[in-house]
Design an enzyme around this catalytic site. Sequence first.
Site, PDB file in Angstrom:
ATOM      1  N   SER A   5       0.820  -1.206   0.000  1.00 19.68           N
ATOM      2  CA  SER A   5       0.000   0.000   0.000  1.00 19.68           C
ATOM      3  C   SER A   5       0.863   1.268   0.000  1.00 19.68           C
ATOM      4  CB  SER A   5      -0.901   0.026   1.234  1.00 19.68           C
ATOM      5  OG  SER A   5      -1.691  -1.141   1.289  1.00 19.68           O
TER       6      SER A   5
HETATM    7  N1  SAH Z   1      -0.568  -4.852   3.997  1.00 24.74           N
HETATM    8  C1  SAH Z   1      -0.036  -5.314   2.733  1.00 24.74           C
HETATM    9  C2  SAH Z   1      -1.107  -5.245   1.680  1.00 24.74           C
HETATM   10  C3  SAH Z   1      -0.967  -6.319   0.671  1.00 24.74           C
HETATM   11  S1  SAH Z   1      -2.271  -6.374  -0.512  1.00 24.74           S
HETATM   12  C4  SAH Z   1       1.161  -4.507   2.314  1.00 24.74           C
HETATM   13  O1  SAH Z   1       1.191  -3.291   2.549  1.00 24.74           O
HETATM   14  O2  SAH Z   1       2.074  -5.076   1.711  1.00 24.74           O
HETATM   15  C5  SAH Z   1      -3.449  -7.433   0.288  1.00 24.74           C
HETATM   16  C6  SAH Z   1      -2.989  -8.828   0.627  1.00 24.74           C
HETATM   17  O3  SAH Z   1      -4.144  -9.535   1.106  1.00 24.74           O
HETATM   18  C7  SAH Z   1      -2.449  -9.648  -0.520  1.00 24.74           C
HETATM   19  O4  SAH Z   1      -1.174 -10.134  -0.195  1.00 24.74           O
HETATM   20  C8  SAH Z   1      -3.464 -10.786  -0.688  1.00 24.74           C
HETATM   21  O5  SAH Z   1      -2.878 -12.003  -1.092  1.00 24.74           O
HETATM   22  C9  SAH Z   1      -4.030 -10.892   0.719  1.00 24.74           C
HETATM   23  N2  SAH Z   1      -5.352 -11.509   0.823  1.00 24.74           N
HETATM   24  C10 SAH Z   1      -6.408 -11.402  -0.021  1.00 24.74           C
HETATM   25  N3  SAH Z   1      -7.453 -12.121   0.419  1.00 24.74           N
HETATM   26  C11 SAH Z   1      -7.057 -12.702   1.590  1.00 24.74           C
HETATM   27  C12 SAH Z   1      -7.705 -13.566   2.531  1.00 24.74           C
HETATM   28  N4  SAH Z   1      -8.959 -13.987   2.366  1.00 24.74           N
HETATM   29  N5  SAH Z   1      -7.004 -13.961   3.630  1.00 24.74           N
HETATM   30  C13 SAH Z   1      -5.711 -13.543   3.809  1.00 24.74           C
HETATM   31  N6  SAH Z   1      -5.059 -12.730   2.949  1.00 24.74           N
HETATM   32  C14 SAH Z   1      -5.725 -12.308   1.853  1.00 24.74           C
END
Ligand code: SAH
Length: 198
Positions: free
Chosen positions: A52
């Site tokens: 993000s």
């Molecule tokens: N906080 C992270 C955001 C990553 S994007 C950062 O700043 O790097 C969101 C993430 O949520 C992705 O890695 C995706 O694989 C994960 N995600 C999506 N659906 C999910 C679920 N049901 N359970 C766990 N993780 C999930």
Amino acid sequence: MVAEQIEARGVEDERVLEAMRAVPRERFVPKPYARLAYEDCPLPIGKGQTISQPYIVAYMTSLLELSSGERVLEIGTGSGYQTAILAELAREVYTVEILESLSVRAQGLLAEYENIRFRVGDGSEGWFEHAPFDRILVTAAPPTLPASLPAQLRVGGSLVAPVGGKRQELVKVSRLEDSFRRETKGGVRFVPLVGKGG
Ligand code: SAH
């Protein structure tokens, strides 16, 4: 980054600003993007996912109003950058990631933190074994908030999540004595939550 992108847009929580200064964001960004690590935008981390934008990380963290003693659940470990910010500010962080390769990479980058527990799996329904939590932060957007997430908050606790499809809104839900209070905190753009809650 902190002065121009975060303080200038109104995030005032000094502990959040300090954590954003302390955690080296370039470690969490894939090598080809390292020189863009402090730019005002999200960046790709592989598998169609993103780290993000710095401001959004700071803003969402500030909405959690952490004061250091909390147990926090994070859904969507991704790069692990937001996890590190939470680990700087809270007592314990429980983080769930559905894509194993991303979780494994984040676990390596976060090895120095002793207050983070990782799980690979679907976080749509929280992490039952460790509930209730003082705070929950969701970093992928479900179309509507799965009811099991606010149910895993302790009374007095709160949750922050992006909710929606093409148009998403940041939602803050607080658990009161015998009800929930829901507030909206502006438009955002996150990758979709997948799994049961997606
Ligand atoms: N906080 C992270 C955001 C990553 S994007 C950062 O700043 O790097 C969101 C993430 O949520 C992705 O890695 C995706 O694989 C994960 N995600 C999506 N659906 C999910 C679920 N049901 N359970 C766990 N993780 C999930």
